[in-house]
Motif scaffolding. Sequence first.
Motif, PDB file in Angstrom:
ATOM      1  N   SER A 145     -18.348  17.768 -92.782  1.00  0.00           N
ATOM      2  CA  SER A 145     -18.531  17.895 -94.224  1.00  0.00           C
ATOM      3  C   SER A 145     -19.974  18.312 -94.493  1.00  0.00           C
ATOM      4  O   SER A 145     -20.818  18.282 -93.597  1.00  0.00           O
ATOM      5  CB  SER A 145     -18.239  16.570 -94.898  1.00  0.00           C
ATOM      6  OG  SER A 145     -19.334  15.702 -94.748  1.00  0.00           O
TER       7      SER A 145
ATOM      8  N   LYS B  62     -13.897  14.279 -99.948  1.00  0.00           N
ATOM      9  CA  LYS B  62     -13.929  14.779-101.320  1.00  0.00           C
ATOM     10  C   LYS B  62     -13.718  16.292-101.365  1.00  0.00           C
ATOM     11  O   LYS B  62     -12.880  16.797-102.119  1.00  0.00           O
ATOM     12  CB  LYS B  62     -15.285  14.424-101.965  1.00  0.00           C
ATOM     13  CG  LYS B  62     -15.583  12.930-101.960  1.00  0.00           C
ATOM     14  CD  LYS B  62     -16.936  12.605-102.545  1.00  0.00           C
ATOM     15  CE  LYS B  62     -18.109  13.155-101.760  1.00  0.00           C
ATOM     16  NZ  LYS B  62     -18.271  12.604-100.413  1.00  0.00           N
ATOM     17  N   SER B  63     -14.469  17.017-100.515  1.00  0.00           N
ATOM     18  CA  SER B  63     -14.324  18.463-100.505  1.00  0.00           C
ATOM     19  C   SER B  63     -12.916  18.853-100.061  1.00  0.00           C
ATOM     20  O   SER B  63     -12.322  19.793-100.571  1.00  0.00           O
ATOM     21  CB  SER B  63     -15.349  19.092 -99.573  1.00  0.00           C
ATOM     22  OG  SER B  63     -16.644  18.729 -99.964  1.00  0.00           O
ATOM     23  N   THR B  64     -12.418  18.108 -99.108  1.00  0.00           N
ATOM     24  CA  THR B  64     -11.065  18.358 -98.627  1.00  0.00           C
ATOM     25  C   THR B  64     -10.074  18.240 -99.785  1.00  0.00           C
ATOM     26  O   THR B  64      -9.203  19.096 -99.957  1.00  0.00           O
ATOM     27  CB  THR B  64     -10.715  17.333 -97.527  1.00  0.00           C
ATOM     28  OG1 THR B  64     -11.655  17.463 -96.470  1.00  0.00           O
ATOM     29  CG2 THR B  64      -9.310  17.552 -97.014  1.00  0.00           C
TER      30      THR B  64
END
Lengths: 277, 277, 326, 286, 286
Positions: A145, B62-64
């Motif tokens: 990430s 979160k980005s996922t």
Amino acid sequence: MTAPLTEQAGGRVDGQQPAVRLQAVSKTYGQGKASLLALDNVALDVAPGEFVCLLGASGCGKSTLLSLVAGLDAPSAGRIDVDRRRIALMFQEPALFPWLTVSANVEMALRAKGLGKRERRARAAEYLEIVHLGGFGRKRPHELSGGMRQRVSLARALAQDADVLLMDEPFGALDAMTRDLLHDELERIWRERDLAVLFVTHNVREAVRLGDRVVLLSSRPGRVVEDFPVTLPRPRRTDSAEVAEQAGEITQRLRAEVMRHGAAPNRVPQEATPDGP
Amino acid sequence: MTAPLTEQAGGRVDGQQPAVRLQAVSKTYGQGKASLLALDNVALDVAPGEFVCLLGASGCGKSTLLSLVAGLDAPSAGRIDVDRRRIALMFQEPALFPWLTVSANVEMALRAKGLGKRERRARAAEYLEIVHLGGFGRKRPHELSGGMRQRVSLARALAQDADVLLMDEPFGALDAMTRDLLHDELERIWRERDLAVLFVTHNVREAVRLGDRVVLLSSRPGRVVEDFPVTLPRPRRTDSAEVAEQAGEITQRLRAEVMRHGAAPNRVPQEATPDGP
Amino acid sequence: GSGGGDSKAGAAPAEVRLGFFPNITHATALVGVEKGLYAKHLGSGTTLKTSTFNAGPAAIEAVFSGAVDATYVGPNPAINAWSKSKGKAIKIVAGAASGGVFLVVKPGITTPEQLKGKKIATPQLGNTQDVALRYWLTEKGLKADTKGGGDVHIVPQENSQTIQTFATGDIDGAWVPEPFASRLIKESGGKVLVDERDLWPNKQFVITHLIVRQEFLKEHPDTVRKLVEAHVEANDLIKSDPAGSARTANAALQKLTGKALKPEVLDSAFKNITFTDDPIASSLVTSAEHATKVGLLDQVDLNGIYDLKILNEVLAAKGQSPISDK
Amino acid sequence: MAADTHARQIAGLDALELAPARRAGLLTRAWAGTWPVALAVALVLAAWELVVLAGWWPEYVFAGPLTTLTELGHRLGEAEFYQALTVTLRRAVVGFALAIAVGLVVGALVSRIRPLRRAVGSLITGLQTMPSIAWFPLAILLFGLSESAILFVVVLGAAPSVANGLIAGVDYTPPILLRAGHMLGFRRLTLYRHVILPASLPSFLAGLKQGWAFAWRSLMAGELLVIIANRPSLGEQLHFARELADSPGLLATMIVILVIGILVDRLFGLADNALRRRWGLHQVTA
Amino acid sequence: MAADTHARQIAGLDALELAPARRAGLLTRAWAGTWPVALAVALVLAAWELVVLAGWWPEYVFAGPLTTLTELGHRLGEAEFYQALTVTLRRAVVGFALAIAVGLVVGALVSRIRPLRRAVGSLITGLQTMPSIAWFPLAILLFGLSESAILFVVVLGAAPSVANGLIAGVDYTPPILLRAGHMLGFRRLTLYRHVILPASLPSFLAGLKQGWAFAWRSLMAGELLVIIANRPSLGEQLHFARELADSPGLLATMIVILVIGILVDRLFGLADNALRRRWGLHQVTA
Ligand SMILES: Nc1ncnc2c1ncn2[C@@H]1O[C@H](COP(=O)(O)OP(=O)(O)OP(=O)(O)O)[C@@H](O)[C@H]1O
Ligand SMILES: Nc1ncnc2c1ncn2[C@@H]1O[C@H](COP(=O)(O)OP(=O)(O)OP(=O)(O)O)[C@@H](O)[C@H]1O
Ligand SMILES: [Mg+2]
Ligand SMILES: [Mg+2]
């Protein structure tokens, strides 16, 4: 206007040779009409073992300043002296090598020291542990990430074991918790190694939490407008009242500085002003 | 454990069809031993016109989650429904096209709408003005600072004029001042357009300043652990006491959550746990 | 460079390098090598190393750079080598073959006049066949310039391409050597309009001969003599047993190119070529004159290109009459 | 101050690598661009003359610079040379343009349609390795003895390079840009036009450069295919020079080919510099 | 719920473009890799047969698939074919390896030393455009009639591509990585080894692929330079097939060349896939 500031900055060195000294440094990007004066007549000293935080609006020239100190770019005017020391720079982007695993990326920092392969791997693992990424050594950067990549980059910078550490918003992509943990780690390492640190951040509390001094840059052109000493005893805590108080003060000053430039702080000046108003 | 949360989330929709609905969504990266459960059984609804902030430790997914909602990636299990609307996603990195000028980058967002060239240019200039980059339209991305690039990316996302706006740490690289100014702008646009916003941030105050709800994700696997409604009246101010107070509460909970995972919150789990403990 | 000449003048070299083409007009070499005649004559002191070339330029490059000592080539490359080196590089020491060149045309064409406005192929601009065609056309009162214009359009192209373009009707005829002439006749129903032999005195003109590097000739005349002895024996063998030699040559072709000629093409081609030790000097000189006349060659002095002393000694030893280099 | 200044730390090669390109005066820059070339040419000529003087090979085998340059000067004085040059360059440009068109279409299709890629992806390299002469018979069958046959060979030579360059570029387009394009609403053709093609441009340009080399070589061979009335060409001249073992002629033709190649490379260089300037890549390596 | 699901929104081509590659079963994957090829081959054969059946040209001018495949089968049954294949492949590999070495050294030097680049940078493309036959006389002069002469021509053909690929890669190395490398203390050679080379790998690989094509074509021409008795080679076979206007032979040889080209491309494809997987580029376009 900058003259007294230079002395103020220089005064903190206490007769010792500074680790980093900037004298009347200016940097202009581009040429002719499209040119942009990013830094104007900046003077700044960082003593060995000193932790200096750099604050300023977005686009005011903080990264430019770091890359000048790192020697990645040449100033348009002025003089930068770095004591015969190794410099490490943690970039604003992670800048990891995509073809290497996370561990190998950190190991790259250890190559210059001529360590053996096994030793390198062990050390890299330690540093990854420090940034709470133990166990991710065999992944590749694209499998991490954003915040994890930033931490790998931090591990790499720490692994370099330099005397001067330049950090460009190193904790920008991290949550408050991880950030706090890493503040402690960074402070520990800074103490142990007697590092000179030049630390760019947008988080005023973070600056007060970590810095011996907080230096405020103005916007376009970037100039040193204020140099706050932070005398709070360590260990400090980001959420302590004292830190909050001093951060509040600095924020006030920052706000004033940004306001001075009007509501749209990042408008291109109609003309480059090489010597300031 | 997730069932009551789902109801809680679903409850806020008030009979209206949600703009975004995630049902029992899981996402596993990789295969076999190296596989990593990034999201586990996540349920989340975002109502039209709702501003939802997403908090969680670095690397918690979160980005996922955003890229699943945006349709850039397919969930390993579960179901994602997006009401027949246009989605805009502001990535964690600026993701600008290096071969285009700043203005042209923003104009790209307007192409899909079939506007004429001149109209596009004028609109792009407006959006750049909004993010305080008026006058930088003819520069190229590599001539901007990190924070400025992030703002171009923001301008591009806003220019898309979508109904659902996904934002991944959009103000992470900005100073507090610029951030405050942009909070106001974003809030204004959100109001005017009746946007559904899913907003990832590490800044708890920012989340409270902007959100109707603040959703807390746990780490590896990412699960929804808490869903805080924010009922403070708008306009709110980041440095107001009420915001600080609620932010403090949420930080407490976040801290507890991170602690639950031990001091090194990002260790790879020995085995992927598809159904949780 | 003096390549294989690693010993003093007169002494036999350890190796002699002979070049030739895998081509039916080089049957002398094909048969000689296949039957081991060269090796036999050279004896045990000198080994024969053969090199095959796909065409004249490569052969001449090899001679110039000293990579081969002797090679079979056609008249053109020999004249070229002579004129480019101002008479320093080579000597022709023996003839090998004569004849075997035809103007093959589409069935409808029976007189030279009918060639007006037609496309005729030659193997290469300025080569013997090209010159012969041009000269023949001027004699018949037809014009053809070197750029492909005029009454008759001359299209220089590789022989293999001629086979194809004749079949597809892109050209109307071709002035080509064997075995291409036979293939045009047998495969595509072409008709012979001119047999080039008919244009020459005694129906003889050179198509292949043996050249030697001058340096090598100076240093190792004895070795050259042995080569020539083998050469003469090979030609004698072909003359005495044409059918058997044709088969031998074809076997060699199969070995070298992976593909033998079809029997009917082989027979017809072999019949049309005369294998002779006479380099037919007059035809070379006349051909060069013709080339000059049609504007394809600057005046070239071929005086001294022949050195038939060794050949004539070898022939004399066999009781045959000497050959003139004029 | 006894400390090392940075100026010294990044001296030498590294300064060259990392210092930004300072725009010097026009004259200085022209000189900086000229002297290395002049020096290189002088060195080559000197070495060449030395080899010839050493007398390893007679002049008719390996002509010296003087003979060659005289021959070249002689040719430059004749109208035929310019005719040949014009014919060849026209064929090269037309053939190359066709090859680009074909390569673009094929590359675009193959790079994005998976079954097509599986089916014929590798064939592209296969075709690229096919020598020009193998195509001659087919060219003649399809186009007869005409210019088109030559162009056919040129296109077959160059198009695979162009396609491969594009495919490589597409494969190495940064995923984040693809995702950004997708989010902006670009799909298929528009994604191609607005994201993938520009992102692949550097690689595509490299492919074009290779394609030009292939086109040119194929042309040199192909010009022998159809020797057309009153139309001399460079390929023909090269071939004849070799055919006639004409060393000065061959070397002169080689010089002409080299000079054209160098000029074309300069053109590509200009395009490349513009591209790198746009992408912000010039700052570090310039 | 009436809302469109995403599954539908990103259907079709775009799903293909953006969905991550799900690992299917081995059989399924093998089938997915095979059917397009099989289909393509079948289509080509059918079209070919149709053209022949149409009877535009006589069979000895343009052989049909049956004749050609019979001829090919015949060749495959002979030891000579394998000898030829071995000889040619050995030359290709050795020549290519040499070309890589030369290209690497030249590319590395030229890309980083500015005056050298000015002096000879453009020459590289110039040399690339030089047809192989132009080198033949020089090759023979330098190496006589030996294998080395062939290798010389191959190296001259392929090395420029390799060098150009490397130079392009170096030019497009992201500046941020160069800077990172610099900060880690890498300079010159080490910077090259640890940063520039790996970063240029994709472009370098593309250069290698082109270089292989050049090497192979140069080899096909160069094998005529020195026809060594009892050492048949593919180049020779190709040439003789053409020389003798042997249509089935020519087509059979072309098929062999194509197949080799395709196999080599597959090898490059494997390397390329490994690279893209490492760099994280496979996720989106796979
Ligand atoms: N390579 C460049 N070419 C031209 N202008 C540049 C370049 N790099 C930076 N600039 C300009 O210099 C100014 C300062 O940039 P810099 O990156 O130092 O800002 P910063 O203080 O780091 O900002 P941020 O907090 O947003 O990262 C900006 O106005 C930017 O547009
Ligand atoms: N492409 C990928 N391949 C494999 N693993 C991945 C990939 N992308 C993300 N991950 C993993 O998934 C987890 C969640 O990643 P994600 O980027 O969603 O985190 P995040 O919550 O956005 O973190 P941050 O705040 O640091 O940006 C991480 O552990 C990461 O290692
Ligand atoms: Mg910055
Ligand atoms: Mg993230």
